[in-house]
Motif scaffolding. Structure first.
Motif, mmCIF file in Angstrom:
data_model
loop_
_atom_site.group_PDB
_atom_site.id
_atom_site.type_symbol
_atom_site.label_atom_id
_atom_site.label_comp_id
_atom_site.label_asym_id
_atom_site.label_seq_id
_atom_site.Cartn_x
_atom_site.Cartn_y
_atom_site.Cartn_z
ATOM 1 N N ILE A 80 50.476 -2.703 -44.975
ATOM 2 C CA ILE A 80 51.195 -1.946 -46.201
ATOM 3 C C ILE A 80 52.600 -2.660 -46.133
ATOM 4 O O ILE A 80 52.839 -3.474 -45.383
ATOM 5 C CB ILE A 80 51.782 -0.529 -45.652
ATOM 6 C CG1 ILE A 80 52.625 -0.697 -44.226
ATOM 7 C CG2 ILE A 80 50.479 0.404 -45.549
ATOM 8 C CD1 ILE A 80 53.122 0.571 -43.737
ATOM 9 N N THR A 81 53.209 -2.379 -47.155
ATOM 10 C CA THR A 81 54.589 -3.062 -47.440
ATOM 11 C C THR A 81 55.707 -1.789 -47.465
ATOM 12 O O THR A 81 55.559 -0.919 -47.982
ATOM 13 C CB THR A 81 54.823 -3.656 -48.815
ATOM 14 O OG1 THR A 81 53.874 -4.762 -48.974
ATOM 15 C CG2 THR A 81 56.293 -4.165 -48.909
ATOM 16 N N ALA A 82 56.696 -1.980 -46.423
ATOM 17 C CA ALA A 82 57.574 -0.887 -45.856
ATOM 18 C C ALA A 82 58.960 -1.576 -45.974
ATOM 19 O O ALA A 82 59.546 -2.228 -45.395
ATOM 20 C CB ALA A 82 57.218 -0.442 -44.621
ATOM 21 N N GLY A 83 59.760 -0.889 -46.855
ATOM 22 C CA GLY A 83 61.162 -1.246 -46.942
ATOM 23 C C GLY A 83 61.858 -1.864 -48.036
ATOM 24 O O GLY A 83 61.245 -2.369 -48.469
ATOM 25 N N THR A 84 62.977 -1.766 -47.819
ATOM 26 C CA THR A 84 64.096 -2.506 -48.787
ATOM 27 C C THR A 84 65.045 -3.310 -48.003
ATOM 28 O O THR A 84 65.250 -3.264 -46.873
ATOM 29 C CB THR A 84 64.741 -1.658 -49.585
ATOM 30 O OG1 THR A 84 65.821 -0.756 -48.929
ATOM 31 C CG2 THR A 84 63.787 -0.460 -50.238
ATOM 32 N N PRO A 85 65.829 -4.089 -48.602
ATOM 33 C CA PRO A 85 67.252 -4.569 -47.709
ATOM 34 C C PRO A 85 67.953 -3.551 -46.938
ATOM 35 O O PRO A 85 68.862 -4.125 -45.973
ATOM 36 C CB PRO A 85 68.073 -5.157 -48.653
ATOM 37 C CG PRO A 85 67.089 -5.678 -49.731
ATOM 38 C CD PRO A 85 66.095 -4.548 -49.843
ATOM 39 N N GLU A 111 59.738 -11.378 -44.288
ATOM 40 C CA GLU A 111 60.133 -12.050 -45.651
ATOM 41 C C GLU A 111 59.513 -10.973 -46.530
ATOM 42 O O GLU A 111 60.231 -10.398 -47.635
ATOM 43 C CB GLU A 111 59.706 -13.187 -46.228
ATOM 44 C CG GLU A 111 60.511 -13.520 -47.564
ATOM 45 C CD GLU A 111 60.276 -15.107 -47.927
ATOM 46 O OE1 GLU A 111 60.486 -15.363 -48.999
ATOM 47 O OE2 GLU A 111 59.993 -15.708 -46.996
ATOM 48 N N THR A 112 58.257 -10.789 -46.594
ATOM 49 C CA THR A 112 57.642 -9.583 -47.427
ATOM 50 C C THR A 112 57.503 -8.216 -46.927
ATOM 51 O O THR A 112 57.005 -7.210 -47.519
ATOM 52 C CB THR A 112 56.148 -10.232 -47.570
ATOM 53 O OG1 THR A 112 55.379 -10.157 -46.401
ATOM 54 C CG2 THR A 112 55.946 -11.411 -48.366
ATOM 55 N N ARG A 113 57.973 -8.033 -45.691
ATOM 56 C CA ARG A 113 58.023 -6.672 -45.096
ATOM 57 C C ARG A 113 56.723 -6.080 -44.900
ATOM 58 O O ARG A 113 56.510 -4.922 -45.247
ATOM 59 C CB ARG A 113 59.086 -5.785 -45.761
ATOM 60 C CG ARG A 113 60.441 -6.255 -45.619
ATOM 61 C CD ARG A 113 61.345 -5.406 -46.350
ATOM 62 N NE ARG A 113 63.059 -5.791 -46.195
ATOM 63 C CZ ARG A 113 63.510 -6.822 -47.199
ATOM 64 N NH1 ARG A 113 62.755 -6.935 -48.195
ATOM 65 N NH2 ARG A 113 64.888 -7.274 -46.923
ATOM 66 N N THR A 114 55.669 -6.851 -44.434
ATOM 67 C CA THR A 114 54.297 -6.278 -44.422
ATOM 68 C C THR A 114 54.051 -6.016 -43.080
ATOM 69 O O THR A 114 54.241 -6.518 -42.124
ATOM 70 C CB THR A 114 53.462 -7.439 -44.804
ATOM 71 O OG1 THR A 114 53.634 -7.981 -46.111
ATOM 72 C CG2 THR A 114 51.882 -7.043 -44.856
ATOM 73 N N PHE A 115 53.796 -4.749 -42.934
ATOM 74 C CA PHE A 115 52.972 -4.132 -41.418
ATOM 75 C C PHE A 115 51.524 -4.428 -41.629
ATOM 76 O O PHE A 115 50.969 -3.759 -42.607
ATOM 77 C CB PHE A 115 53.592 -2.763 -41.306
ATOM 78 C CG PHE A 115 55.031 -2.555 -41.008
ATOM 79 C CD1 PHE A 115 55.460 -2.414 -39.855
ATOM 80 C CD2 PHE A 115 56.074 -2.906 -42.092
ATOM 81 C CE1 PHE A 115 56.743 -2.372 -39.282
ATOM 82 C CE2 PHE A 115 57.292 -2.795 -41.799
ATOM 83 C CZ PHE A 115 57.977 -2.604 -40.210
ATOM 84 N N SER A 123 42.102 0.687 -53.805
ATOM 85 C CA SER A 123 42.152 -0.718 -53.793
ATOM 86 C C SER A 123 43.447 -1.524 -53.740
ATOM 87 O O SER A 123 43.513 -2.577 -53.551
ATOM 88 C CB SER A 123 41.335 -1.208 -54.961
ATOM 89 O OG SER A 123 42.218 -0.626 -56.183
ATOM 90 N N ALA A 124 44.407 -0.646 -53.528
ATOM 91 C CA ALA A 124 45.881 -1.342 -53.576
ATOM 92 C C ALA A 124 46.519 -1.169 -52.272
ATOM 93 O O ALA A 124 46.222 -0.291 -51.482
ATOM 94 C CB ALA A 124 46.748 -0.450 -54.445
ATOM 95 N N SER A 125 47.323 -2.018 -51.888
ATOM 96 C CA SER A 125 47.995 -1.985 -50.619
ATOM 97 C C SER A 125 49.307 -1.237 -51.077
ATOM 98 O O SER A 125 50.175 -1.504 -51.643
ATOM 99 C CB SER A 125 48.495 -3.502 -50.262
ATOM 100 O OG SER A 125 49.512 -3.281 -49.002
#
Length: 247
Positions: A40-45, A91-95, A164-166
């Motif tokens: 998953i991608t989590a977060g913002t700056p 950089e991509t904030r990927t967990f 099918s999406a992350s």
């Protein structure tokens, strides 16, 4: 980057953070028996766990989150256990972590994330977070030192995501950070040794947070686990001359 962490009412610090300043030990991913790799991608700056000295926020390598999911619109939540972020994924904030089973191809899912990871949290409707302690200490005039490395509780959700999406999950803070500026308006020197906040509701302690709502809702983990008073003890602070200020 966001300069103040917002959410839980009249929170405190000078910088007295409303989060647990002792970074909790994160259990091994082996504690969860998943088999299906997932990310998953989590977060913002605005999201962070290590204070950079200017209230900006971002993830740090090794951070772990609780991940939960259900078929879109349903309340039968499944736990995916701990998902972690590696140095290469900052950089991509990927967990990344493991699901217990494949997702149904023709279904969509609601996803929920809670940080910091807590092995005792088994459902997104009762996530457990610590909001500082009733008493904290600041050494000298360095008002940032004692919050460096603090765990700022955050949560987020992404609904109706195709199998099918992350999932891309925007996070939000679950606590507040307040900066206190003391000005000596008297005619004599002043040394600050204690700052106390008293609220009409619990502002520090252990809370359960329901992150499945449009806005997170809070409840005390137990009456003896929360407090409406928070105190910052200041040791070794410099004396303030008349008309001068300090944080």
């Amino acid at each position: 980057m966001k300069k103040y962490l917002v959410c839980l009412g009249a929170a405190l610090t000078s910088m007295l953070t409303l989060t647990n300043c002792n970074r909790e030990e994160i259990p091994s991913p082996n504690d969860y028996e998943g088999t299906i790799p997932f990310s998953i991608t989590a977060g913002t700056p605005e999201v962070k766990t290590v204070n950079d000295g200017a209230f900006g926020t971002d993830w740090a390598a090794g951070d772990g989150v609780n991940l939960f999911y259900s078929e879109a619109g349903k309340t039968s939540y499944l736990t995916a256990g701990k998902f972690s972020i590696a140095e290469a994924d900052l950089e991509t904030r990927t967990f990344r972590g493991l699901l217990a089973s494949e997702l149904a191809e023709d279904a969509s899912y609601d996803w929920y994330v809670v940080y910091p990871y807590n092995a005792a949290t088994t459902a997104p409707g009762k996530a457990q977070v610590n909001v500082a302690a009733a008493v904290q200490t600041q050494a000298g005039d360095d008002n940032l030192a004692h919050i460096a490395g603090a765990n700022y509780p955050v949560c987020g959700m992404a609904k109706a995501v195709a199998a099918s999406a992350s999932p891309e999950i925007a996070m939000q803070h679950l606590t507040s950070l307040v900066e206190v500026v003391v000005t000596n308006a008297s005619s004599a020197p002043l040394t600050v040794s204690e700052i106390k906040f008293v609220a009409e509701e619990a502002i520090v302690g252990a809370f359960n947070v329901d992150v499945t709502k449009d806005a997170p809702s809070y409840s005390a983990a137990a009456a003896d686990k929360v407090s409406s008073t928070a105190t910052l003890n200041v040791t070794g602070a410099k004396e303030l001359a008349t008309g001068t200020s300090a944080k």
